[in-house]
Design a protein around this motif. Structure first.
Motif, PDB file in Angstrom:
ATOM      1  N   ALA A   1      -7.606  28.805   5.529  1.00  0.00           N
ATOM      2  CA  ALA A   1      -8.153  27.968   6.571  1.00  0.00           C
ATOM      3  C   ALA A   1      -9.801  27.774   6.747  1.00  0.00           C
ATOM      4  O   ALA A   1     -10.262  26.956   6.764  1.00  0.00           O
ATOM      5  N   ALA A   2     -10.311  28.980   6.225  1.00  0.00           N
ATOM      6  CA  ALA A   2     -11.870  28.876   6.087  1.00  0.00           C
ATOM      7  C   ALA A   2     -12.232  27.974   4.965  1.00  0.00           C
ATOM      8  O   ALA A   2     -13.207  27.405   5.063  1.00  0.00           O
ATOM      9  N   ASP A   3     -11.491  28.351   3.697  1.00  0.00           N
ATOM     10  CA  ASP A   3     -12.193  27.659   2.676  1.00  0.00           C
ATOM     11  C   ASP A   3     -12.070  26.115   2.729  1.00  0.00           C
ATOM     12  O   ASP A   3     -12.648  25.294   2.002  1.00  0.00           O
ATOM     13  N   ILE A   4     -10.846  25.692   3.734  1.00  0.00           N
ATOM     14  CA  ILE A   4     -10.854  24.258   3.753  1.00  0.00           C
ATOM     15  C   ILE A   4     -12.112  23.518   4.605  1.00  0.00           C
ATOM     16  O   ILE A   4     -12.504  22.318   4.137  1.00  0.00           O
ATOM     17  N   VAL A   5     -12.770  24.237   5.320  1.00  0.00           N
ATOM     18  CA  VAL A   5     -13.945  23.696   6.037  1.00  0.00           C
ATOM     19  C   VAL A   5     -15.298  23.967   5.324  1.00  0.00           C
ATOM     20  O   VAL A   5     -15.668  25.147   5.016  1.00  0.00           O
ATOM     21  N   PRO A   6     -16.061  22.752   5.041  1.00  0.00           N
ATOM     22  CA  PRO A   6     -17.518  22.757   4.363  1.00  0.00           C
ATOM     23  C   PRO A   6     -18.147  23.558   5.295  1.00  0.00           C
ATOM     24  O   PRO A   6     -18.623  23.102   6.154  1.00  0.00           O
ATOM     25  N   GLY A   7     -18.680  24.876   5.025  1.00  0.00           N
ATOM     26  CA  GLY A   7     -19.669  25.776   5.606  1.00  0.00           C
ATOM     27  C   GLY A   7     -19.110  26.821   5.860  1.00  0.00           C
ATOM     28  O   GLY A   7     -20.001  27.705   6.326  1.00  0.00           O
ATOM     29  N   VAL A   8     -17.913  27.023   6.007  1.00  0.00           N
ATOM     30  CA  VAL A   8     -17.367  28.421   6.157  1.00  0.00           C
ATOM     31  C   VAL A   8     -16.767  29.060   4.755  1.00  0.00           C
ATOM     32  O   VAL A   8     -15.984  28.540   4.261  1.00  0.00           O
ATOM     33  N   SER A   9     -17.130  30.624   4.652  1.00  0.00           N
ATOM     34  CA  SER A   9     -16.694  31.026   3.418  1.00  0.00           C
ATOM     35  C   SER A   9     -15.385  31.920   3.507  1.00  0.00           C
ATOM     36  O   SER A   9     -15.230  32.573   4.583  1.00  0.00           O
ATOM     37  N   GLY A  10     -14.397  31.575   2.752  1.00  0.00           N
ATOM     38  CA  GLY A  10     -13.391  32.742   2.616  1.00  0.00           C
ATOM     39  C   GLY A  10     -13.749  33.994   2.374  1.00  0.00           C
ATOM     40  O   GLY A  10     -13.056  34.927   2.651  1.00  0.00           O
TER      41      GLY A  10
ATOM     42  N   LEU B   1      -2.584  23.837   7.506  1.00  0.00           N
ATOM     43  CA  LEU B   1      -3.696  23.674   8.565  1.00  0.00           C
ATOM     44  C   LEU B   1      -4.764  22.536   8.114  1.00  0.00           C
ATOM     45  O   LEU B   1      -5.512  22.299   8.785  1.00  0.00           O
ATOM     46  N   ALA B   2      -4.679  22.256   6.933  1.00  0.00           N
ATOM     47  CA  ALA B   2      -5.735  21.425   6.331  1.00  0.00           C
ATOM     48  C   ALA B   2      -5.860  20.070   7.306  1.00  0.00           C
ATOM     49  O   ALA B   2      -6.800  19.679   7.859  1.00  0.00           O
ATOM     50  N   SER B   3      -4.809  19.463   7.545  1.00  0.00           N
ATOM     51  CA  SER B   3      -4.763  18.226   8.656  1.00  0.00           C
ATOM     52  C   SER B   3      -5.069  18.676   9.915  1.00  0.00           C
ATOM     53  O   SER B   3      -5.998  17.974  10.739  1.00  0.00           O
ATOM     54  N   ALA B   4      -4.705  19.901  10.527  1.00  0.00           N
ATOM     55  CA  ALA B   4      -4.974  20.242  11.837  1.00  0.00           C
ATOM     56  C   ALA B   4      -6.537  20.597  11.932  1.00  0.00           C
ATOM     57  O   ALA B   4      -6.994  20.409  13.060  1.00  0.00           O
ATOM     58  N   ILE B   5      -7.025  21.174  11.045  1.00  0.00           N
ATOM     59  CA  ILE B   5      -8.220  21.716  11.227  1.00  0.00           C
ATOM     60  C   ILE B   5      -9.449  20.323  10.840  1.00  0.00           C
ATOM     61  O   ILE B   5     -10.331  20.275  11.420  1.00  0.00           O
ATOM     62  N   SER B   6      -8.926  19.481  10.057  1.00  0.00           N
ATOM     63  CA  SER B   6      -9.896  18.360   9.866  1.00  0.00           C
ATOM     64  C   SER B   6      -9.795  17.389  11.091  1.00  0.00           C
ATOM     65  O   SER B   6     -10.569  16.951  11.350  1.00  0.00           O
ATOM     66  N   HIS B   7      -8.358  17.349  11.852  1.00  0.00           N
ATOM     67  CA  HIS B   7      -8.469  16.805  13.071  1.00  0.00           C
ATOM     68  C   HIS B   7      -9.353  17.234  14.148  1.00  0.00           C
ATOM     69  O   HIS B   7      -9.956  16.666  14.888  1.00  0.00           O
ATOM     70  N   ALA B   8      -9.059  18.673  14.207  1.00  0.00           N
ATOM     71  CA  ALA B   8     -10.079  19.463  15.237  1.00  0.00           C
ATOM     72  C   ALA B   8     -11.348  19.205  15.169  1.00  0.00           C
ATOM     73  O   ALA B   8     -12.133  19.008  16.231  1.00  0.00           O
ATOM     74  N   LEU B   9     -11.741  19.216  13.977  1.00  0.00           N
ATOM     75  CA  LEU B   9     -13.175  18.911  13.534  1.00  0.00           C
ATOM     76  C   LEU B   9     -13.650  17.687  13.975  1.00  0.00           C
ATOM     77  O   LEU B   9     -14.869  17.502  14.488  1.00  0.00           O
ATOM     78  N   ALA B  10     -12.717  16.717  13.811  1.00  0.00           N
ATOM     79  CA  ALA B  10     -13.062  15.064  14.098  1.00  0.00           C
ATOM     80  C   ALA B  10     -13.159  14.986  15.640  1.00  0.00           C
ATOM     81  O   ALA B  10     -13.960  14.070  16.006  1.00  0.00           O
ATOM     82  N   THR B  11     -12.180  15.867  16.243  1.00  0.00           N
ATOM     83  CA  THR B  11     -11.965  15.454  17.661  1.00  0.00           C
ATOM     84  C   THR B  11     -12.998  16.449  18.510  1.00  0.00           C
ATOM     85  O   THR B  11     -13.481  16.004  19.481  1.00  0.00           O
ATOM     86  N   TYR B  12     -12.880  17.506  18.021  1.00  0.00           N
ATOM     87  CA  TYR B  12     -13.834  18.443  19.164  1.00  0.00           C
ATOM     88  C   TYR B  12     -15.104  19.368  18.105  1.00  0.00           C
ATOM     89  O   TYR B  12     -14.726  20.404  17.925  1.00  0.00           O
ATOM     90  N   PRO B  13     -15.739  18.469  17.382  1.00  0.00           N
ATOM     91  CA  PRO B  13     -16.746  19.041  16.458  1.00  0.00           C
ATOM     92  C   PRO B  13     -17.695  20.120  17.120  1.00  0.00           C
ATOM     93  O   PRO B  13     -17.902  21.166  16.263  1.00  0.00           O
ATOM     94  N   ILE B  14     -18.111  20.020  18.250  1.00  0.00           N
ATOM     95  CA  ILE B  14     -19.066  21.042  18.896  1.00  0.00           C
ATOM     96  C   ILE B  14     -18.312  22.324  19.193  1.00  0.00           C
ATOM     97  O   ILE B  14     -18.655  23.421  18.779  1.00  0.00           O
TER      98      ILE B  14
END
Length: 298
Positions: free
Chosen positions: A3-12, A71-84
């Motif tokens: 889940a962490a590695d999906i997000v650019p900026g967070v390290s597994g 989780l890739a789609s869910a995390i991408s959606h969450a980052l786009a919808t609730y970025p802050i």
């Protein structure tokens, strides 16, 4: 870690460290080449499996791949919808991770300020780099895999963000979506070479310069906080694998400055709550790890 590695900026690697499996992971990876030549090619499957801690690596790999798939789609959606709110959660998680990693230092001293400062400046610099798209080719996919996996295994450095900087994030995702086995195979070989190399180097460094390496890794995480700061001003954009425009280069600004610039609420109170949740999650994971550990930590 997946889940962490999906997000650019967070390290597994950060997740591995705070869950207490980081050193076991390094040891297992380092054992694979020797176990391969000493046991597997001789048909000694059981000895090979035991030598490289196969059950642990299999469980970890299954968890990473399962997390990426689900989780890739869910995390991408969450980052786009609730970025802050999502970035605030990651910010709190990394702040707590800085505290957690810093506590592993055996003897504090002024000498540790040098690697800590180098790590902080380097990671901060990486988070400010502009993306420079490369022309996708087999050698480029190999190199991108090697660099990305090296970053993923280091706490504080995001492999996904390295791919974004190289301009290879979208091509790699496209290859995954289309199941291009040729490209994915070359990328995987690059990952394998990079993983075996960096794991051995980190293990060697830890054995000889334990506190200096921890200070460097702590600096990496402090510098990476710039990437996960919740309030950003977008300087340039990129096209993602779905053909949508998403931020490429961003600059951190204050919550008040964000509200003035965008006209949106800064969500400061909710952001602080999410950051606190991320911080408490790390403390909870650490507490559970201590309760389950049978003896003194190595």
């Amino acid at each position: 870690m997946g889940a962490a590695d999906i997000v650019p900026g967070v390290s597994g690697g950060t997740i591995a460290f705070i869950t207490g499996i980081y050193f076991r992971l390094l040891e297992a990876i380092n054992a694979v080449p020797q176990a391969f030549f000493h046991h597997l090619i001789r048909g000694q499957m059981r000895q090979f499996w035991a030598a490289c801690d196969g059950t642990f690596l299999l469980c970890l790999l299954a968890g990473i791949l399962g997390s990426i798939a689900t989780l890739a789609s869910a995390i991408s959606h969450a980052l786009a919808t609730y970025p802050i709110l999502i970035w605030s959660f990651f910010f709190g998680l990394i702040v707590a991770s800085v505290w957690h990693v810093g506590r592993q230092v055996r003897r504090y001293g002024l000498l540790l300020l040098l690697p800590f400062s180098v790590g902080t400046v380097f990671a901060w610099w990486v988070t400010t780099l502009s993306g420079s798209p490369l022309s996708p080719s087999m050698p480029v996919y190999f190199g991108a895999g090697a660099l990305a996996i090296c970053a993923m295994i280091l706490p504080g450095i995001s492999g996904s963000f390295i791919l974004v900087i190289l301009g290879m994030y979208v091509p790699v995702l496209d290859a995954i979506r289309s199941l291009d086995l040729g490209i994915l195979g070359i990328f995987a070989v690059g990952c394998l070479v990079g993983l075996l190399s960096v794991a051995r180097l980190i293990t060697w460094a830890f054995h000889r310069y334990h506190d200096l390496v921890l200070a460097l890794l702590t600096g990496f995480m402090v510098g990476a906080l710039n990437k996960v700061w919740p309030w950003k001003e977008t300087l340039s954009w990129r096209t993602n694998s779905a053909g949508k425009q998403v931020p490429l280069n961003e600059a951190s600004i204050s919550p008040m400055g964000y509200a003035e610039l965008t006209g949106d609420e800064s969500q400061l109170l909710l952001a602080m709550t999410c950051a606190l949740a991320g911080l408490l999650l790390v403390l909870l994971v650490e507490w559970v790890g201590r309760k389950k550990q049978p003896g003194p930590a190595r």
